[in-house]
Every structure is written in structure tokens, then in C-alpha cells.
Design an enzyme around this catalytic site. Structure first.
Site, PDB file in Angstrom:
ATOM      1  N   GLY A 369       0.827  -1.182   0.000  1.00 25.52           N
ATOM      2  CA  GLY A 369       0.000   0.000   0.000  1.00 25.52           C
ATOM      3  C   GLY A 369       0.863   1.234   0.000  1.00 25.52           C
ATOM      4  N   THR A 370       0.740   2.075  -1.047  1.00 29.88           N
ATOM      5  CA  THR A 370       1.654   3.188  -1.258  1.00 29.88           C
ATOM      6  C   THR A 370       0.925   4.297  -1.987  1.00 29.88           C
ATOM      7  OG1 THR A 370       3.481   1.613  -1.469  1.00 29.88           O
ATOM      8  CG2 THR A 370       3.890   3.822  -2.288  1.00 29.88           C
ATOM      9  N   VAL A 371       1.393   5.554  -1.840  1.00 29.90           N
ATOM     10  CA  VAL A 371       0.899   6.648  -2.671  1.00 29.90           C
ATOM     11  C   VAL A 371       2.069   7.252  -3.424  1.00 29.90           C
ATOM     12  CG1 VAL A 371      -1.108   7.193  -1.243  1.00 29.90           C
ATOM     13  CG2 VAL A 371       1.087   8.316  -0.768  1.00 29.90           C
ATOM     14  N   MET A 451       2.977   3.026  -8.048  1.00 33.06           N
ATOM     15  CA  MET A 451       2.962   2.486  -6.690  1.00 33.06           C
ATOM     16  C   MET A 451       2.426   1.059  -6.696  1.00 33.06           C
ATOM     17  SD  MET A 451      -0.306   4.700  -5.420  1.00 33.06           S
ATOM     18  CE  MET A 451       0.110   6.088  -6.441  1.00 33.06           C
TER      19      MET A 451
END
Length: 550
Positions: A369-371, A451
Site C-alpha cells: 500500500g503506497t501513494v 505504486m
């Protein structure tokens, strides 16, 4: 110089011409143009925060900080104040790299976990919590390159947290999935604050519902007023320390106080007339460069062919075989980056590729989970920025009264003492989040990123090739069907990949799965600067992406 749609080889030189109208893939979005500024990210409210700061006189660096801080509020399913960050910054004619990832606490080790009966790194709880680096990234970028006070730059994020905002569709869906998972897996008093913060009514907020967090707002305000001091050496550090001690955690105030982000020299690969830039290890941008180094020995004239897919998949498998074995904190790596990127080694790996699918060595890549965000202003400054709590909301730990969701980046450590990436006190783990940047003839083309955990180098390879080899504009590059290598000979394809290509890959020995969830294939953003200074950008159709312009 802008990327192109036609590549010609003349005497060893590559000439690329950009055709901004080449747009072969259907999308609900069109390519976006601007002159004074552009911000591309996965949440419209965060993108607007960045543009707001540009209009107030800030530069692209200020806009990136504003957007990043806002994303901790408007997309907490993927990042937070307690996560890590990396950045590539083009300013004053030079590319700068910032590594704001944190090390393991000094009080944790393989032996400590083994005595506690832990044989594999857990995903949740205190064991995978490393020192968070994101707040230090905001403060460091502001101090070195920013123009406006941090209090002004972070004001939009603080307002979103205090006043609340309505959830967008993909955000609400991811929130619901995380809630179901956490409710099943997180038990104990130490996790209560996560549910109090992100499911205050006993359920996750729904699409269009307002979510707010006054605790989050106060924490952001403290960081804005003190820079990194409150978080690393002040009241917030004391709260983190107390929470950790209370529940048998390993992170201490001393670990926070000792932490500083690192300015690093970006690493690059020359690919068909362009230079592709990544952050060096402990990040795994090196995997993308190794794959491209293998692929530049082949010539591609069409994107949507079985030969193109097969060669891309084989190259990324070979690159990951090395990346998963060697990448970790650079002080602990047993090989040199320059050796892994040498032409001789690329040729050695290239010779392994045939018409049949290879069986590589590394373990199963996992989803994260990344932005990601990128910004550009009318003065020539550009930023490629990424931050993450790793798996969704992270460790499941929220420091009471602060809104700080602590990440679980240490989950990437191994407990195998013979492995380069084995857990050790003060050591940084193999890191999945990577910002990308493209230049040509020492001039900036622009920032890009995709991402999504172990999808990220694979997404970088596809975005570079979509741009350089196949001449797609930024939006078309992001819209194009994607592939992902998972493990062994297993590959996943989006439903939009033509059936005849999937069938042909299966005949080559690939174990093909067609994925129903496009969210598995990463979420990207791109901004290119054309020769006349015009900015052209694209945003991810697989999420609530947005390009804000001025």
C-alpha cells in the site's frame, strides 16, 4: 526533450519523436496540458492542495510536500504520518535524491525475535515497525528547496483532517477491505486505537461519507510548526515511545532522536537515448534498471505482441532474482550496484532468455500500500515523490491521540542469517517504494512512478517502454494493459490484454492468470515537460487519480 512515438536507430544513435496524439487505449481520461504548474496523484483533494500552494507562490517542492501531507489524510489506506518516503527532485539543473526510510530499532534483532518464538517476520504488530521517515522528508525538502513556510504548505492537509472530507469510490473500497482484514487479524488492546481512528462507528466510512481526525490535524500542525523536532525529539516522540513500551514494542525515543534522512546520489541507466533514474538501495529501483538493461539488447517495434510481453516478463524475472537476493541496506550488500548494472552482466543474463518461460529463484512478490505523486512548476522544478505505510494502513498500530498509523516496513526483512537482508539492529530493510525520473541529454523529461509493492519496478519498466519504445503519451502509457510477474512461472494479466496474447504466453510455458482486480497492477502518475516548457501529464485510471493544473 519530450519522449516519442517513433524510434530510429542510426549509427548506434536513437532518435525519438513525440506524437502527443497517439492514444490507442480507451480511458475515461484524456492527456492533460498546462504551463504554470501540474500535480498528479491518486486523490483529487491532495492534487488540489498542491496546486493551491503553487498559486500562493510556492514551487514544485512546496507543492509536493503539501500533496504528500494531504495524502496521509485523504488516502490513509495506503500511507500515513508513520510511514517512509523517497524523492527525486530536479532543481537548478540537477537531480537530487532523498532517502527518508528508517532503520530497524536498536532493540530488535533476529535473536530477540527468535527468543520470543517468532520464526518469520510478522506483518502486523510491533516487530515490523521501523523508524518512520516521512515527516523528516517533508521538513528536509522544505528546508533545502522550499519557498514557503512549512506551516503554510501543510495548511491544506491540516484543514482536511480537522474539517473532514467525503470518501471517493476506490478509497472507500480499499478502506472496507482493510477493515474486514484487520477485524479478522488484529486482536488485543494495542490495536484498539486503529479501530477508534479509522472505524469510529464500528465500521469503515462509506463512499461520500465524511471522515475527519482532529488528532491527525493536531499532529500535522505540530510537525508544521517544529519541522521534524516534535516527531523525532519532542512530544510526539515521547508518545510513540510510551505506546511502544506499554505494549512490548521495540521502537524507542532514542531511535527516533538519532534518525536523519539521507541525501543520496540517484542511480541511472542509459536506455535508447534517455537516462532512467532511480533511488539507490535500499530501494529496489535497481530491479527496474536491471530489467531495462537486459531489454535494451532487444529491438521492439510493436507493444501488443506476444514477443514483447514474453521478453519483458523474462527480463523482470531475472532482475528480481538478483534484486531479492542482494538488495538491502547498502552497508550490508554483498555486491556492488555498478556490477549489477554492467553491460557484461546484462548480456550474461540476456543469454538465458529463450522462447520458453524461465523458472527464477526469488520468493513470491507481495502486494503493498503506497501513494505516489509528481509535481512541476513553470520555473523548471519537478518532483517525483512516493510515501507508504506498506501493507494498507500498516502495522495496525495507531499511537493513541495522534492519528499516527505506524508502518510495517520491517516485514520485508528475512530472519535467515545467511541472507543480505536479514534483520539487524539499526539496519534498513529492502524497500519497495521507488520514485522514477527521466532525462535526455542532461535535460529533464520528468517524473513518473507506479505504486504498489513489488509491482513497482515492473510498472516502471512498462512506463519507460510505453514512452520510449512505443511513443505513448502519458495518459495512454498509464491506460495501456499491464502484466505482472508473481512467482516462478506465474504471471498475471489484466483483462484488457488481448486473449490471443494470453494464450500464446501460455504456450511459451507461462502460467497465465487473468486478474479480475485491476488494483493489483499498481497506480501510476506521469508528468513530462516538452521542449517549449509545456507540461503534459497523465493519471491512473485504476484509482481515484487526478491531474490538477495551473
Amino acid at each position: 526533450m519530450g519522449p516519442g512515438s517513433q524510434s530510429e536507430s542510426k549509427g548506434g544513435e536513437v532518435t525519438v519523436k513525440f506524437d502527443a496524439l497517439y492514444y490507442p487505449y480507451a480511458s475515461r481520461r484524456t492527456v492533460t496540458y498546462a504551463r504554470k504548474g501540474m500535480v498528479a496523484t491518486s486523490q483529487p483533494l491532495a492534487a488540489q492542495a498542491g496546486i493551491e500552494i503553487l498559486k500562493k507562490g510556492g514551487n514544485a517542492i512546496d507543492a509536493a510536500i503539501a500533496t504528500a501531507a494531504a495524502l496521509t489524510v485523504v488516502e490513509p489506506t495506503s500511507n500515513g504520518i508513520g510511514g517512509d518516503a523517497f524523492a527525486l527532485i530536479w532543481t537548478d539543473g540537477k537531480l537530487h535524491g532523498l532517502n527518508a526510510s528508517g532503520p530497524a530499532p536498536r532493540g530488535i534483532s533476529r535473536e530477540v525475535l527468535e527468543r520470543a518464538g517468532i520464526k518469520e517476520m510478522p506483518r502486523y504488530g510491533w516487530a515490523p515497525v521501523t523508524v518512520p521517515g516521512a515527516p523528516s522528508a517533508w521538513a528536509e525538502l522544505s528546508k533545502r528547496f522550499g519557498r514557503l513556510p512549512l506551516t503554510e504548505v501543510m495548511a491544506p492537509a491540516i484543514a482536511y483532517a480537522e474539517d473532514g472530507y467525503p470518501l471517493s469510490p476506490v478509497l472507500a473500497s480499499n478502506w472496507q477491505k482493510a477493515f474486514v482484514s484487520y477485524r479478522q487479524q488484529l486482536a488485543g488492546e494495542q490495536f484498539r486505537s486503529w479501530f477508534d481512528t479509522f472505524a469510529p462507528e464500528g465500521r469503515p466510512p462509506r463512499v461520500g461519507e465524511i471522515w475527519r481526525s482532529s488528532h491527525h490535524a493536531r499532529t500535522l500542525q505540530a510537525i508544521a510548526e517544529t519541522g521534524p523536532e516534535s516527531f523525532y525529539r519532542g512530544d510526539l516522540a515521547e508518545r510513540i515511545d510510551h505506546f511502544s513500551k506499554q505494549h512490548g514494542g521495540y521502537l524507542r525515543a532514542e531511535d527516533l532522536a538519532a534518525y536523519r534522512p539521507e541525501w543520496v546520489e540517484p542511480i541511472s541507466l542509459h536506455y535508447r537515448g534517455y537516462d532512467v533514474w532511480e533511488i539507490p538501495p535500499n530501494g529496489h529501483g535497481l530491479v527496474a534498471l536491471m530489467a531495462l538493461n537486459i531489454l535494451k539488447g532487444f529491438w521492439f517495434d510493436q507493444r501488443d505482441t506476444v514477443e514483447t510481453y514474453h521478453l519483458q516478463l523474462e527480463a523482470i524475472k531475472l532482475a528480481y532474482a538478483d534484486g531479492r537476493k542482494y538488495i538491502t541496506d547498502p552497508a550490508f550488500m554483498s555486491v556492488r550496484v555498478e556490477d549489477l548494472l554492467s553491460d557484461g552482466y546484462a548480456e550474461e543474463r540476456r543469454r538465458l532468455i529463450g522462447t520458453e518461460a524461465l523458472e527464477p529463484l526469488p520468493g513470491q512478490p507481495l502486494r503493498g500500500g503506497t501513494v505516489y505523486l509528481c509535481t512541476a512548476d513553470g520555473e523548471g522544478n519537478m518532483v517525483s515523490f512516493i510515501q507508504s505505510n506498506y501493507y494498507g494502513f500498516g502495522s495496525g498500530l495507531v499511537v493513541p491521540g495522534t492519528g499516527i498509523a505506524l508502518h510495517n516496513r520491517g516485514y520485508n526483512f528475512t530472519l535467515d542469517p545467511a541472507h543480505d537482508n536479514c534483520l539487524a539492529p539499526g539496519k534498513k530493510p529492502y524497500h519497495t517504494i521507488i520514485p522514477g525520473f527521466l532525462t535526455k541529454d542532461d535535460s529533464p523529461v520528468g517524473p513518473f512512478g507506479v505504486m504498489g509493492g513489488f509491482m513497482q519496478p515492473q510498472g516502471h519498466v512498462q512506463m519507460v517502454m510505453n514512452t520510449v519504445d512505443f511513443g505513448l503519451n502519458p495518459q495512454a502509457s498509464l491506460d495501456a494493459p499491464r502484466w505482472q510477474w508473481k512467482e516462478g512461472k506465474v504471471v498475471e494479466l489484466e483483462q484488457s490484454v488481448p486473449t490471443h496474447i494470453a494464450e500464446a504466453l501460455a504456450r511459451c510455458g507461462h502460467h497465465v492468470r487473468v486478474a479480475l482486480d485491476s488494483g493489483e497492477f499498481g497506480r501510476g502518475q506521469i508528468i513530462w515537460r516538452l521542449d517549449d516548457g509545456v507540461l503534459v501529464g497523465g493519471t491512473e485510471p485504476r484509482t481515484d487519480g487526478h491531474v490538477a493544473v495551473w
